[in-house]
Scaffold this motif. Structure first.
Motif, PDB file in Angstrom:
ATOM      1  N   THR A 299       4.588   8.139  -2.757  1.00 44.97           N
ATOM      2  CA  THR A 299       3.634   7.057  -2.492  1.00 44.97           C
ATOM      3  C   THR A 299       2.936   6.621  -3.771  1.00 44.97           C
ATOM      4  N   ALA A 300       2.499   7.598  -4.578  1.00 43.90           N
ATOM      5  CA  ALA A 300       1.822   7.262  -5.838  1.00 43.90           C
ATOM      6  C   ALA A 300       2.757   6.507  -6.777  1.00 43.90           C
ATOM      7  N   VAL A 301       4.008   6.987  -6.890  1.00 46.80           N
ATOM      8  CA  VAL A 301       4.986   6.317  -7.760  1.00 46.80           C
ATOM      9  C   VAL A 301       5.255   4.910  -7.247  1.00 46.80           C
ATOM     10  N   PHE A 302       5.368   4.768  -5.945  1.00 46.69           N
ATOM     11  CA  PHE A 302       5.636   3.455  -5.342  1.00 46.69           C
ATOM     12  C   PHE A 302       4.535   2.464  -5.695  1.00 46.69           C
ATOM     13  N   ILE A 303       3.263   2.850  -5.506  1.00 46.50           N
ATOM     14  CA  ILE A 303       2.137   1.937  -5.756  1.00 46.50           C
ATOM     15  C   ILE A 303       2.078   1.547  -7.230  1.00 46.50           C
ATOM     16  N   ILE A 304       2.243   2.527  -8.111  1.00 37.62           N
ATOM     17  CA  ILE A 304       2.184   2.235  -9.556  1.00 37.62           C
ATOM     18  C   ILE A 304       3.337   1.322  -9.964  1.00 37.62           C
ATOM     19  N   LEU A 305       4.547   1.655  -9.509  1.00 42.01           N
ATOM     20  CA  LEU A 305       5.736   0.883  -9.880  1.00 42.01           C
ATOM     21  C   LEU A 305       5.636  -0.558  -9.378  1.00 42.01           C
ATOM     22  N   LYS A 306       5.240  -0.718  -8.121  1.00 42.78           N
ATOM     23  CA  LYS A 306       5.194  -2.066  -7.564  1.00 42.78           C
ATOM     24  C   LYS A 306       4.096  -2.896  -8.214  1.00 42.78           C
ATOM     25  N   THR A 307       2.963  -2.264  -8.527  1.00 46.24           N
ATOM     26  CA  THR A 307       1.876  -2.982  -9.203  1.00 46.24           C
ATOM     27  C   THR A 307       2.331  -3.490 -10.567  1.00 46.24           C
ATOM     28  N   LEU A 308       3.001  -2.627 -11.327  1.00 39.28           N
ATOM     29  CA  LEU A 308       3.453  -3.004 -12.666  1.00 39.28           C
ATOM     30  C   LEU A 308       4.527  -4.090 -12.612  1.00 39.28           C
ATOM     31  N   LEU A 309       5.380  -4.065 -11.591  1.00 34.03           N
ATOM     32  CA  LEU A 309       6.454  -5.056 -11.490  1.00 34.03           C
ATOM     33  C   LEU A 309       5.965  -6.396 -10.966  1.00 34.03           C
ATOM     34  N   THR A 323      -7.007 -11.539 -12.382  1.00 32.31           N
ATOM     35  CA  THR A 323      -6.357 -12.066 -11.189  1.00 32.31           C
ATOM     36  C   THR A 323      -5.009 -11.383 -10.967  1.00 32.31           C
ATOM     37  N   ALA A 324      -4.278 -11.124 -12.051  1.00 29.77           N
ATOM     38  CA  ALA A 324      -2.968 -10.476 -11.927  1.00 29.77           C
ATOM     39  C   ALA A 324      -3.096  -9.065 -11.370  1.00 29.77           C
ATOM     40  N   VAL A 325      -4.097  -8.312 -11.850  1.00 26.92           N
ATOM     41  CA  VAL A 325      -4.281  -6.929 -11.375  1.00 26.92           C
ATOM     42  C   VAL A 325      -4.684  -6.917  -9.907  1.00 26.92           C
ATOM     43  N   VAL A 326      -5.629  -7.780  -9.534  1.00 27.82           N
ATOM     44  CA  VAL A 326      -6.089  -7.813  -8.134  1.00 27.82           C
ATOM     45  C   VAL A 326      -4.941  -8.217  -7.207  1.00 27.82           C
ATOM     46  N   THR A 327      -4.156  -9.218  -7.607  1.00 26.63           N
ATOM     47  CA  THR A 327      -3.018  -9.654  -6.789  1.00 26.63           C
ATOM     48  C   THR A 327      -1.981  -8.559  -6.671  1.00 26.63           C
ATOM     49  N   SER A 328      -1.675  -7.897  -7.771  1.00 30.36           N
ATOM     50  CA  SER A 328      -0.638  -6.860  -7.763  1.00 30.36           C
ATOM     51  C   SER A 328      -1.029  -5.682  -6.889  1.00 30.36           C
ATOM     52  N   LEU A 329      -2.279  -5.242  -6.985  1.00 37.03           N
ATOM     53  CA  LEU A 329      -2.731  -4.136  -6.136  1.00 37.03           C
ATOM     54  C   LEU A 329      -2.783  -4.533  -4.669  1.00 37.03           C
ATOM     55  N   SER A 330      -3.053  -5.807  -4.418  1.00 32.68           N
ATOM     56  CA  SER A 330      -3.086  -6.276  -3.031  1.00 32.68           C
ATOM     57  C   SER A 330      -1.703  -6.226  -2.385  1.00 32.68           C
ATOM     58  N   LEU A 331      -0.655  -6.372  -3.189  1.00 30.47           N
ATOM     59  CA  LEU A 331       0.716  -6.398  -2.662  1.00 30.47           C
ATOM     60  C   LEU A 331       1.435  -5.065  -2.817  1.00 30.47           C
ATOM     61  N   ALA A 332       0.707  -3.989  -3.172  1.00 27.50           N
ATOM     62  CA  ALA A 332       1.337  -2.694  -3.458  1.00 27.50           C
ATOM     63  C   ALA A 332       1.516  -1.865  -2.198  1.00 27.50           C
ATOM     64  N   GLN A 333       2.212  -2.418  -1.213  1.00 28.86           N
ATOM     65  CA  GLN A 333       2.543  -1.674   0.009  1.00 28.86           C
ATOM     66  C   GLN A 333       3.905  -2.148   0.509  1.00 28.86           C
ATOM     67  N   ASP A 361       7.510   7.248   6.228  1.00 30.10           N
ATOM     68  CA  ASP A 361       6.230   7.902   5.965  1.00 30.10           C
ATOM     69  C   ASP A 361       5.517   7.293   4.761  1.00 30.10           C
ATOM     70  N   VAL A 362       6.274   6.993   3.713  1.00 29.89           N
ATOM     71  CA  VAL A 362       5.679   6.342   2.541  1.00 29.89           C
ATOM     72  C   VAL A 362       5.168   4.951   2.922  1.00 29.89           C
ATOM     73  N   SER A 363       5.923   4.260   3.739  1.00 30.66           N
ATOM     74  CA  SER A 363       5.523   2.905   4.153  1.00 30.66           C
ATOM     75  C   SER A 363       4.188   2.918   4.883  1.00 30.66           C
ATOM     76  N   VAL A 364       4.073   3.775   5.896  1.00 32.54           N
ATOM     77  CA  VAL A 364       2.830   3.841   6.675  1.00 32.54           C
ATOM     78  C   VAL A 364       1.669   4.265   5.786  1.00 32.54           C
ATOM     79  N   LEU A 365       1.929   5.188   4.880  1.00 34.65           N
ATOM     80  CA  LEU A 365       0.863   5.660   3.993  1.00 34.65           C
ATOM     81  C   LEU A 365       0.379   4.539   3.064  1.00 34.65           C
ATOM     82  N   THR A 366       1.306   3.761   2.516  1.00 38.26           N
ATOM     83  CA  THR A 366       0.888   2.649   1.638  1.00 38.26           C
ATOM     84  C   THR A 366       0.099   1.593   2.420  1.00 38.26           C
ATOM     85  N   MET A 367       0.485   1.367   3.668  1.00 42.44           N
ATOM     86  CA  MET A 367      -0.262   0.410   4.493  1.00 42.44           C
ATOM     87  C   MET A 367      -1.680   0.913   4.774  1.00 42.44           C
TER      88      MET A 367
END
Length: 673
Positions: A299-309, A323-333, A361-367
């Motif tokens: 889950t941690a790797v997923f959130i970091i990876l998706k935010t950076l991408l 704005t880029a950081v806020v948008t990226s973290l908002s979509l990190a699920q 399980d990772v999906s539900v946790l990120t949500m």
């Protein structure tokens, strides 16, 4: 009669009440409460739900209704601004994610087919959760909200090609050129028909429905258009929510859009609750406990990876880092449509059940973590290098949304509303109008900024920009509706100046207790007009008539203030000093004040009023000096008691013209600043 699904839904709702109350006590969002309710109801714990597939189908309606309301909130200008973020930002976000995840899969020895599928799963985000939280925070129309929406819309568009890629990656796709051409032609034909209907038939249909003045028919028409369009796109191989979003965009162009959205919101909220609960049911508690540490790490790797991408997809469009950081973290699920894609991949043999359970399980946790990530995102962005420097510009951009600022809202477009709109237009005051009569809306839709809707609905007031308005004027004849509008408007904007019209004096005090700043009673003002006309016929001097009217108003409204005094807060009483006010007077060329200094006019000594400011050629002279000379055309702001302000009006216009033919014409009054 045995209705199993109803039994399960009732049990779910009762359990969700308890869980969300507990979450509220510990300051967790309601969204997390619904997800936890799903975990409790799921097969791995209480096992309340036996037919989870039926719940999933019902929950999809919630996502469709959410995207429908989002589409309705977009204006034409906002939609035009979304074109570039949708296609540039969305394609870049998905492309970078798929390439990066495929590369990581290849380094781990996985075949590229699995890498592409995992890339598609990682790229998708949850429209339901992100947009719901943004709606609750009122940030849908901010740059972050629009960027998130644009990327989410492109992801929804790409769901169909991704599903088509699954059998292609598995080597099981069997599609001839003829079938492909026929499919494309069918899509073009259907969408062309929809566009023709939206352009030439939709307004006529909505106008005919609204003219019936039946809420039930309006609601059924709205649901029919929303779900019908969703079903149509589903038949074409696209997602239900994309069709509902397109239906919302179509209806947003109608002048009846606010009436539509007010009726659909309760149904959206109910179905959305079921969606979050259905997502929570996917969590396998036993599997989660057995693989706790690995799932937390994934889950941690997923959130970091998706935010950076996601960051490059925002930065390349010229938006600041904040704005880029806020948008990226908002979509990190993980997105809701990723579950469908994962099930297709499992059926096609692209990964095994163990990988599928890890993904769920990772999906539900990120949500579950999304509300927290969206809450800390602005603070985290401010801590980054350059983040603090960008905050003022970002804050200014965040203030975008409602194009009106400091405007006037007119509720009701009868005689009073029309006169008020005319005066506001002549005075250069921005205003917007809300009217419940569909015939009136149709007649004036090309002449005035008018819309159809019920102002007692909170969402309608939000669309009117009540939080940014200066004055709200309610000139309708329904006493219950007036009370409801005053209550909701005051709740949204404590600083809003609310003026309400009512028929009887007895209704003035209750409206003031609810939050109205000024209430005009028709029977009281009519009585003043009647005796003024009577005295005019007997050639009573106009000054005396005005003095009589001022004294009666003063005595009457003093009594009304005493009636509502018990509920007035101290700060509200300071804002409305008894019998006092500020009035703006334009200095006529014939006024004896022209050429005199403030000291020579003896305004305070001779007339009992105080000059607090003078507006001259666009420049405001606050607290003018004693030697300031009055000039023709000056707008003078005067503070004093109500009767003094009324009595001094002729001084600014010049000497009164004598004669019976002029006696009935009231002197021009200053307009409230």
């Amino acid at each position: 009669m045995d209705v199993p699904l109803l039994y399960e839904i009732v049990t779910i709702f009762l359990l969700s009440i308890v869980v969300t109350i507990v979450c509220n006590k510990i300051k967790l969002p309601a969204t997390v409460g619904f997800l936890l309710t799903g975990v409790l109801c799921g097969p791995s714990l209480l096992g309340v739900v036996r037919d989870r597939q039926a719940i999933d189908h019902v929950a999809e309606i919630g996502v469709a209704l959410l995207l429908f309301t989002i589409g309705m909130e977009l204006s034409g200008d906002a939609l035009n601004r979304l074109k570039r973020p949708v296609f540039l930002g969305g394609s870049l976000q998905i492309g970078l994610t798929v390439l990066a995840v495929t590369g990581l899969a290849l380094t781990q020895g996985l075949p590229y087919q699995q890498g592409v599928l995992w890339g598609c799963l990682v790229a998708l985000s949850s429209s339901a959760i992100v947009l719901r939280i943004m709606q609750e925070k009122g940030s849908t129309n901010t740059p972050t909200g629009r960027l998130s929406l644009a990327i989410l819309v492109f992801q929804d568009i790409m769901v169909a090609p991704m599903l088509l890629c699954v059998p292609l990656l598995a080597g099981t796709l069997d599609l001839s050129l003829k079938d492909a051409v026929l499919s494309v032609l069918w899509v073009v034909l259907v969408l062309g028909g929809v566009l023709l209907f939206a352009r030439f038939g939709l307004n006529r249909l909505m106008e005919a429905v609204v003219r019936t003045r039946t809420r039930e028919i309006l609601l059924l028409t709205t649901l029919g258009l929303c779900l019908g369009m969703a079903l149509l796109t589903n038949i074409l191989g696209l997602s239900l929510s994309l069709g509902a979003f397109l239906a919302g965009l179509m209806l947003a162009r109608s002048q009846y859009s606010m009436s539509v959205i007010a009726g659909i919101l309760p149904y959206r909220d109910v179905f959305m609750s079921l969606f979050f609960i259905s997502v929570g049911m996917m969590l396998n508690v036993d599997f989660f406990g057995a693989h706790f540490f690995s799932i937390i790490a994934y889950t941690a790797v997923f959130i970091i990876l998706k935010t950076l991408l996601t960051l490059p997809a925002v930065l390349i469009q010229g938006y600041p880092l904040r704005t880029a950081v806020v948008t990226s973290l908002s979509l990190a699920q993980v997105g809701e449509f990723a579950f469908v894609l994962a099930a297709s991949g499992l059926a096609a043999g692209l990964f095994d059940m163990n990988a599928y359970q890890n993904f769920l399980d990772v999906s539900v946790l990120t949500m579950m973590l999304t509300p927290g990530l969206m809450a800390i995102a602005p603070r985290l962005a401010a801590r980054l290098p350059g983040g603090r420097n960008e905050t003022p510009e970002a804050a200014e951009a965040e203030a975008e949304g409602c194009p009106l600022q400091d405007h006037l809202i007119i509720v009701g477009f009868g005689i009073s509303g029309k006169h008020l709109a005319h005066v506001a237009r002549e005075s250069g005051i921005a205003y917007t109008i809300l009217e419940m009569n569909p015939e009136t809306v149709s007649r004036y839709r090309h002449k005035e900024p008018i819309a159809h809707g019920d102002a007692s609905q909170p969402v309608v007031l939000e669309h009117l920009g009540v939080t940014k308005a200066r004055v709200l004027v309610i000139v309708i004849s329904d006493p219950a509706a007036v009370r409801a509008i005053v209550t909701e408007a005051r709740r949204f904007n404590p600083n809003l100046h609310i003026i309400a019209r009512t028929r009887f004096v007895a209704e003035v005090a209750p409206l003031r207790r609810l939050g109205a700043d000024e209430v005009v009673a028709e029977e009281f003002e009519t009585s003043i007009e009647i005796f003024s006309r009577v005295l005019t016929q007997y050639l009573v001097p106009r000054q005396d008539i005005d003095a009589f009217a001022a004294r009666i108003r003063q005595e009457n409204y003093r009594m009304i203030r005493r009636m509502s005094h018990s509920v007035d807060a101290v700060d509200a009483m300071v804002r409305r000093l008894p019998d006092m006010g500020v009035q703006a007077m334009r200095l006529g060329a014939a006024s004896p004040l022209c050429g005199q200094s403030l000291a020579q006019s003896q305004m305070r000594k001779a007339y009992g009023v105080t000059v607090i400011a003078i507006l001259r050629e666009g420049v405001t002279l606050a607290s003018p000096e004693a030697d300031t000379v009055f000039e023709p055309g000056d707008i003078v702001y005067i503070f004093g008691s109500t009767n003094k302000l009324l009595a001094i009006t002729p001084l600014f216009s010049g000497p009164l013209r004598q004669g019976k033919e002029n006696a009935t014409a009231p002197e021009p009054q200053g307009c409230e600043p």
